[in-house]
Write a protein that holds these residues in place. Structure first.
Motif, PDB file in Angstrom:
ATOM      1  N   THR A  55      45.369  45.472  36.801  1.00  0.00           N
ATOM      2  CA  THR A  55      46.453  44.500  36.904  1.00  0.00           C
ATOM      3  C   THR A  55      46.765  43.960  35.514  1.00  0.00           C
ATOM      4  O   THR A  55      45.912  43.987  34.616  1.00  0.00           O
ATOM      5  CB  THR A  55      46.075  43.322  37.831  1.00  0.00           C
ATOM      6  N   THR A  56      47.986  43.480  35.356  1.00  0.00           N
ATOM      7  CA  THR A  56      48.416  42.885  34.095  1.00  0.00           C
ATOM      8  C   THR A  56      49.042  41.527  34.379  1.00  0.00           C
ATOM      9  O   THR A  56      50.250  41.417  34.541  1.00  0.00           O
ATOM     10  CB  THR A  56      49.427  43.799  33.361  1.00  0.00           C
ATOM     11  N   PRO A  57      48.216  40.470  34.458  1.00  0.00           N
ATOM     12  CA  PRO A  57      48.738  39.139  34.737  1.00  0.00           C
ATOM     13  C   PRO A  57      49.775  38.673  33.697  1.00  0.00           C
ATOM     14  O   PRO A  57      50.713  37.972  34.023  1.00  0.00           O
ATOM     15  CB  PRO A  57      47.505  38.243  34.717  1.00  0.00           C
ATOM     16  N   VAL A  62      45.007  42.534  30.340  1.00  0.00           N
ATOM     17  CA  VAL A  62      44.824  43.632  31.288  1.00  0.00           C
ATOM     18  C   VAL A  62      43.479  43.415  31.973  1.00  0.00           C
ATOM     19  O   VAL A  62      42.475  43.140  31.318  1.00  0.00           O
ATOM     20  CB  VAL A  62      44.839  45.005  30.574  1.00  0.00           C
ATOM     21  N   ARG A  63      43.467  43.558  33.287  1.00  0.00           N
ATOM     22  CA  ARG A  63      42.222  43.416  34.043  1.00  0.00           C
ATOM     23  C   ARG A  63      41.961  44.702  34.805  1.00  0.00           C
ATOM     24  O   ARG A  63      42.851  45.220  35.480  1.00  0.00           O
ATOM     25  CB  ARG A  63      42.307  42.237  34.999  1.00  0.00           C
ATOM     26  N   ALA A  64      40.748  45.206  34.681  1.00  0.00           N
ATOM     27  CA  ALA A  64      40.353  46.416  35.401  1.00  0.00           C
ATOM     28  C   ALA A  64      39.198  46.068  36.327  1.00  0.00           C
ATOM     29  O   ALA A  64      38.252  45.391  35.930  1.00  0.00           O
ATOM     30  CB  ALA A  64      39.931  47.509  34.424  1.00  0.00           C
ATOM     31  N   GLU A  65      39.306  46.525  37.566  1.00  0.00           N
ATOM     32  CA  GLU A  65      38.231  46.371  38.541  1.00  0.00           C
ATOM     33  C   GLU A  65      37.863  47.764  39.028  1.00  0.00           C
ATOM     34  O   GLU A  65      38.722  48.517  39.487  1.00  0.00           O
ATOM     35  CB  GLU A  65      38.674  45.493  39.709  1.00  0.00           C
ATOM     36  N   ALA A 107      32.738  46.122  39.297  1.00  0.00           N
ATOM     37  CA  ALA A 107      32.646  45.792  37.878  1.00  0.00           C
ATOM     38  C   ALA A 107      34.021  45.306  37.435  1.00  0.00           C
ATOM     39  O   ALA A 107      35.022  45.983  37.659  1.00  0.00           O
ATOM     40  CB  ALA A 107      32.235  47.023  37.073  1.00  0.00           C
ATOM     41  N   LYS A 108      34.075  44.122  36.839  1.00  0.00           N
ATOM     42  CA  LYS A 108      35.341  43.548  36.394  1.00  0.00           C
ATOM     43  C   LYS A 108      35.341  43.450  34.878  1.00  0.00           C
ATOM     44  O   LYS A 108      34.364  42.993  34.284  1.00  0.00           O
ATOM     45  CB  LYS A 108      35.547  42.165  37.003  1.00  0.00           C
ATOM     46  N   MET A 109      36.454  43.885  34.270  1.00  0.00           N
ATOM     47  CA  MET A 109      36.592  43.839  32.816  1.00  0.00           C
ATOM     48  C   MET A 109      37.948  43.282  32.450  1.00  0.00           C
ATOM     49  O   MET A 109      38.936  43.542  33.128  1.00  0.00           O
ATOM     50  CB  MET A 109      36.428  45.231  32.226  1.00  0.00           C
ATOM     51  N   TYR A 127      50.456  53.637  30.574  1.00  0.00           N
ATOM     52  CA  TYR A 127      49.142  53.764  29.970  1.00  0.00           C
ATOM     53  C   TYR A 127      48.242  54.560  30.915  1.00  0.00           C
ATOM     54  O   TYR A 127      48.485  54.616  32.114  1.00  0.00           O
ATOM     55  CB  TYR A 127      48.527  52.381  29.717  1.00  0.00           C
ATOM     56  N   THR A 128      47.202  55.145  30.350  1.00  0.00           N
ATOM     57  CA  THR A 128      46.221  55.895  31.132  1.00  0.00           C
ATOM     58  C   THR A 128      44.879  55.195  30.998  1.00  0.00           C
ATOM     59  O   THR A 128      44.481  54.817  29.893  1.00  0.00           O
ATOM     60  CB  THR A 128      46.104  57.344  30.620  1.00  0.00           C
ATOM     61  N   ILE A 129      44.194  55.028  32.112  1.00  0.00           N
ATOM     62  CA  ILE A 129      42.861  54.430  32.079  1.00  0.00           C
ATOM     63  C   ILE A 129      41.836  55.519  32.407  1.00  0.00           C
ATOM     64  O   ILE A 129      42.057  56.346  33.287  1.00  0.00           O
ATOM     65  CB  ILE A 129      42.750  53.234  33.052  1.00  0.00           C
ATOM     66  N   LYS A 130      40.747  55.519  31.676  1.00  0.00           N
ATOM     67  CA  LYS A 130      39.683  56.509  31.895  1.00  0.00           C
ATOM     68  C   LYS A 130      38.377  55.746  32.089  1.00  0.00           C
ATOM     69  O   LYS A 130      38.018  54.896  31.276  1.00  0.00           O
ATOM     70  CB  LYS A 130      39.569  57.443  30.695  1.00  0.00           C
TER      71      LYS A 130
END
Length: 143
Positions: A55-57, A62-65, A107-109, A127-130
């Protein structure tokens, strides 16, 4: 059982049973079918499809779960990398997580993205997340 480096055969059978439906007693597959082979047999840990949420508040945050599944209690290292439209690494974070057997561990980052390429109809920049999961020095999930 899946055999690595061998040809594997997947057989799916459907049965048209008499009176198996009120309107149409036919048989078949009428929806998309996905086959997932998850986790690493040696470590028993993995990331299942659909278990990565981004998500991008705000335009800079940027928040990744990431939900990680495990067959046994173990410690893992989760590396999350974000790549821009040019394939350049825009951000990365690494975290040690304690996995619990037969449960999904969240896991939250949080990432800070300066000068992010914003998406619009004129410039549909993505964007691509890996995510890379390592257990006992063995990379068990990557995608």
């Amino acid at each position: 059982m899946v055999r690595k480096n061998k040809i594997n055969k997947l057989v799916i059978q459907t049965n048209a049973l008499p009176s198996s439906s009120r309107w149409y007693p036919g048989a078949g597959i009428y929806r998309d079918v996905f086959v997932y082979i998850g986790g690493d047999k040696a470590t028993g840990a993995g990331i299942e499809p659909g278990d990565v949420f981004v998500t991008t508040p705000t335009t800079e945050d940027v928040r990744a779960e990431v939900q990680v599944s495990a067959d046994k209690d173990t410690e893992a290292v989760l590396l999350v990398e974000i790549f821009d439209k040019f394939g350049q690494k825009a951000a990365e974070k690494q975290s040690k997580i304690q996995l619990t057997a037969h449960e999904k561990t969240m896991a939250k980052m949080k990432f800070r993205m300066e000068n992010a390429f914003l998406w619009s109809q004129e410039t549909p920049d993505l964007y691509t997340i890996k995510c890379t999961l390592t257990v006992n020095g063995v990379v068990t999930a990557c995608g």
